[in-house]
Design a protein around this motif. Structure first.
Motif, mmCIF file in Angstrom:
data_model
loop_
_atom_site.group_PDB
_atom_site.id
_atom_site.type_symbol
_atom_site.label_atom_id
_atom_site.label_comp_id
_atom_site.label_asym_id
_atom_site.label_seq_id
_atom_site.Cartn_x
_atom_site.Cartn_y
_atom_site.Cartn_z
ATOM 1 N N GLY A 75 0.711 -1.224 -0.196
ATOM 2 C CA GLY A 75 -0.169 -0.020 -0.076
ATOM 3 C C GLY A 75 0.828 1.321 -0.006
ATOM 4 N N ARG A 76 0.135 2.237 0.246
ATOM 5 C CA ARG A 76 0.848 3.542 0.205
ATOM 6 C C ARG A 76 1.702 3.804 1.518
ATOM 7 N N PRO A 77 2.919 4.145 1.321
ATOM 8 C CA PRO A 77 3.685 4.685 2.361
ATOM 9 C C PRO A 77 3.195 5.562 3.552
ATOM 10 N N ARG A 78 3.444 5.323 4.717
ATOM 11 C CA ARG A 78 3.040 6.395 5.631
ATOM 12 C C ARG A 78 3.637 7.583 5.293
ATOM 13 N N VAL A 79 2.523 8.781 5.468
ATOM 14 C CA VAL A 79 3.104 10.035 5.446
ATOM 15 C C VAL A 79 3.748 10.527 6.790
ATOM 16 N N TYR A 80 2.931 10.097 7.900
ATOM 17 C CA TYR A 80 3.517 10.431 9.040
ATOM 18 C C TYR A 80 4.214 9.323 9.906
ATOM 19 N N GLY A 81 5.233 9.476 10.353
ATOM 20 C CA GLY A 81 6.042 8.232 10.945
ATOM 21 C C GLY A 81 5.317 8.385 12.293
ATOM 22 N N PRO A 82 6.124 7.438 13.140
ATOM 23 C CA PRO A 82 5.770 7.306 14.781
ATOM 24 C C PRO A 82 6.138 8.405 15.408
ATOM 25 N N GLU A 83 7.310 8.983 15.008
ATOM 26 C CA GLU A 83 7.930 10.288 15.864
ATOM 27 C C GLU A 83 7.005 11.458 15.783
ATOM 28 N N ASP A 84 6.358 11.611 14.373
ATOM 29 C CA ASP A 84 5.317 12.601 14.292
ATOM 30 C C ASP A 84 3.998 12.368 14.965
ATOM 31 N N VAL A 85 3.623 11.526 15.188
ATOM 32 C CA VAL A 85 2.512 11.165 15.830
ATOM 33 C C VAL A 85 2.719 11.350 17.239
ATOM 34 N N GLY A 86 3.944 10.710 17.656
ATOM 35 C CA GLY A 86 4.271 10.828 18.970
ATOM 36 C C GLY A 86 4.263 12.506 19.333
ATOM 37 N N ALA A 87 4.699 13.373 18.474
ATOM 38 C CA ALA A 87 5.097 14.726 18.859
ATOM 39 C C ALA A 87 3.566 15.275 18.867
ATOM 40 N N VAL A 88 2.526 14.911 18.149
ATOM 41 C CA VAL A 88 1.522 15.307 18.376
ATOM 42 C C VAL A 88 0.611 15.203 19.371
ATOM 43 N N TYR A 114 0.866 25.374 15.780
ATOM 44 C CA TYR A 114 2.216 24.971 16.734
ATOM 45 C C TYR A 114 3.066 23.902 16.272
ATOM 46 N N LEU A 115 2.346 22.766 15.759
ATOM 47 C CA LEU A 115 3.123 21.823 15.191
ATOM 48 C C LEU A 115 3.941 22.193 14.054
ATOM 49 N N SER A 116 3.222 22.981 13.161
ATOM 50 C CA SER A 116 3.867 23.352 11.821
ATOM 51 C C SER A 116 5.215 24.492 12.024
ATOM 52 N N GLU A 117 4.793 25.341 13.034
ATOM 53 C CA GLU A 117 5.981 26.315 13.147
ATOM 54 C C GLU A 117 6.945 25.972 14.198
ATOM 55 N N GLN A 118 6.787 25.147 15.209
ATOM 56 C CA GLN A 118 7.659 24.683 15.978
ATOM 57 C C GLN A 118 8.267 23.317 15.878
ATOM 58 N N LYS A 119 7.450 22.375 15.498
ATOM 59 C CA LYS A 119 8.119 21.101 15.255
ATOM 60 C C LYS A 119 8.264 20.825 13.834
ATOM 61 N N GLY A 120 7.663 21.596 12.632
ATOM 62 C CA GLY A 120 7.923 21.225 11.378
ATOM 63 C C GLY A 120 7.213 20.206 10.818
ATOM 64 N N ILE A 121 6.206 19.975 11.654
ATOM 65 C CA ILE A 121 5.049 18.983 11.009
ATOM 66 C C ILE A 121 4.089 19.610 10.344
ATOM 67 N N GLY A 122 3.996 19.290 9.103
ATOM 68 C CA GLY A 122 2.815 19.917 8.357
ATOM 69 C C GLY A 122 1.564 19.072 8.275
ATOM 70 N N MET A 123 0.878 18.726 9.471
ATOM 71 C CA MET A 123 -0.144 17.858 9.416
ATOM 72 C C MET A 123 -1.424 18.838 9.588
ATOM 73 N N GLY A 124 -2.376 18.377 8.707
ATOM 74 C CA GLY A 124 -3.683 19.254 8.947
ATOM 75 C C GLY A 124 -4.416 19.035 10.112
ATOM 76 N N ARG A 125 -5.497 20.058 10.024
ATOM 77 C CA ARG A 125 -6.504 19.972 11.234
ATOM 78 C C ARG A 125 -7.184 18.314 11.361
ATOM 79 N N THR A 126 -7.639 17.884 10.061
ATOM 80 C CA THR A 126 -8.568 16.492 10.194
ATOM 81 C C THR A 126 -7.505 15.491 10.537
ATOM 82 N N ARG A 127 -6.381 15.576 10.230
ATOM 83 C CA ARG A 127 -5.337 14.420 10.443
ATOM 84 C C ARG A 127 -4.892 14.441 12.175
ATOM 85 N N VAL A 128 -4.790 15.640 12.757
ATOM 86 C CA VAL A 128 -4.501 15.648 13.887
ATOM 87 C C VAL A 128 -5.611 15.034 14.816
#
Length: 172
Positions: A75-88, A114-128
């Motif tokens: 299938g499609r590779p994960r967009v966000y890894g476990p590190e990103d999910v943990g940071a969220v 906050y996640l975008s500016e401080q952590k560099g994680i460009g995750m959308g509202r719905t995904r969060v």
């Protein structure tokens, strides 16, 4: 050559109306091969590619009837890894004031910024929201019109009401 059990299973698969059409087609490829047809003839007869016929005949020869089952696909590779999910999750569970932010509670929009500016994680509202929900965390509104405010000093910060609002009269 097919043994009696394999032949019976494949014949039943080809004739079945409940089995998926793709599985029935694979069984038909193997049965035609057993009857002496070449991969080129099978491909022409069933309207598939010769390589497809060869692939499934080879898998059947190696693994038997079980070889006709398709394995799990990557299938499609994960967009966000476990590190990103943990940071969220860590950010959502930490009060914003601990990060030096000027508000008392998170909203999804504040968390996304906050996640975008401080952590560099460009995750959308719905995904969060999906990540938090998947971890069993429920998002709730902490401030509302009829509930106690999160900020205990809200009334002092807001200041007095303007003169157009009437004071509440005590009820009997």
């Amino acid at each position: 050559m097919l043994n009696a059990d394999e032949y019976r299973i494949l014949k039943r698969a080809v004739a079945s109306r409940k089995i998926a059409a793709g599985k029935a087609r694979l069984a038909k490829i193997v049965l035609l091969s057993n009857q002496g047809y070449t991969a080129t003839e099978i491909a022409a007869r069933l309207g598939c590619n010769e390589r497809t016929a060869l692939k499934w005949i080879g898998r059947f020869n190696r693994y038997g009837v079980a070889g006709l089952e398709e394995g799990p696909r990557e299938g499609r590779p994960r967009v966000y890894g476990p590190e990103d999910v943990g940071a969220v999750i860590q950010a959502a569970l930490t009060p914003p004031q601990d990060f030096g932010l000027p508000f008392a509670s998170w909203t999804l929009d504040r968390l996304v910024v906050y996640l975008s500016e401080q952590k560099g994680i460009g995750m959308g509202r719905t995904r969060v929201a999906e990540v938090l929900s998947h971890e069993g965390l429920r998002w709730r509104k902490q401030e509302g019109w009829f509930r106690e405010r999160v900020d205990p000093e809200f009334a002092e910060k807001r200041g007095p009401s303007n003169g157009s609002t009437h004071p509440l009269l005590p009820t009997a």
